[in-house]
Write an enzyme that holds these catalytic residues in place. Sequence first.
Site, PDB file in Angstrom:
ATOM      1  N   HIS A  62       0.858  -1.193   0.000  1.00 12.49           N
ATOM      2  CA  HIS A  62       0.000   0.000   0.000  1.00 12.49           C
ATOM      3  C   HIS A  62       0.889   1.237   0.000  1.00 12.49           C
ATOM      4  CE1 HIS A  62      -3.700  -2.172   1.918  1.00 12.49           C
ATOM      5  NE2 HIS A  62      -3.181  -2.847   0.900  1.00 12.49           N
ATOM      6  N   GLU A  64       0.960   3.877   1.743  1.00 12.11           N
ATOM      7  CA  GLU A  64       1.443   4.270   3.059  1.00 12.11           C
ATOM      8  C   GLU A  64       2.645   3.433   3.481  1.00 12.11           C
ATOM      9  OE1 GLU A  64      -1.694   3.439   2.096  1.00 12.11           O
ATOM     10  OE2 GLU A  64      -3.128   4.025   3.651  1.00 12.11           O
ATOM     11  N   CYS A  92      -6.077   1.621   5.931  1.00  9.85           N
ATOM     12  CA  CYS A  92      -6.622   0.356   6.436  1.00  9.85           C
ATOM     13  C   CYS A  92      -5.973   0.022   7.786  1.00  9.85           C
ATOM     14  CB  CYS A  92      -6.353  -0.764   5.431  1.00  9.85           C
ATOM     15  SG  CYS A  92      -4.611  -1.224   5.302  1.00  9.85           S
ATOM     16  N   CYS A  95      -2.113  -0.374   7.605  1.00  8.93           N
ATOM     17  CA  CYS A  95      -1.376   0.869   7.427  1.00  8.93           C
ATOM     18  C   CYS A  95      -1.418   1.762   8.654  1.00  8.93           C
ATOM     19  CB  CYS A  95      -1.901   1.601   6.201  1.00  8.93           C
ATOM     20  SG  CYS A  95      -1.535   0.718   4.656  1.00  8.93           S
TER      21      CYS A  95
END
Length: 175
Positions: A62, A64, A92, A95
């Site tokens: 992801h 992040e 999420c 993260c």
Amino acid sequence: MPDIPKKSAGQDLYFMELALQAAGEAGERGEVPVGAVLVDETGTVIALDGNRSIGDSDPSGHAEMVVLRQAGKKLGNYRLLNTTLYVTIEPCVMCVGALIHARVGRLVFGAPDPKGGAVVSLYRIGSENRLNHQLEIEGNVLADRCAKLLSSFFRNRRRKLHSPPQNDTRKNGRQ
């Protein structure tokens, strides 16, 4: 880079624009278009990138997570104190957990994520006072643009999946 005061609305818009650019680049690579940028307390960009899960075959790819890894390597420390992470969608669980472990001070996100958001939509992990670190959280910065980028990406993806194959008017190699 312009001299923008710390935590100003102008600063948030500026860095969210950078995150949107990274999201667009991720979308062009075939990734879900999410972008993130990590800045220090002076407004210096430490790391900037987009999703890389598909290209890297990495479920933790992801935006992040990619940016946190880059920043940790650049700074030589897994603690990213006095930093702000800008991301185009609400993080999420994975993260936001990484943000807490890295001791990121502030999170600014674009669109809320009603299906997976762990900061305000489904959970309130970043502000949970039972954890050893809390984030200062600001949401809905350029939310409409961030949401539109994602919805356009998925709409186009569904269109490609459900569109009939192009008819080939040639038969036996002749037109």
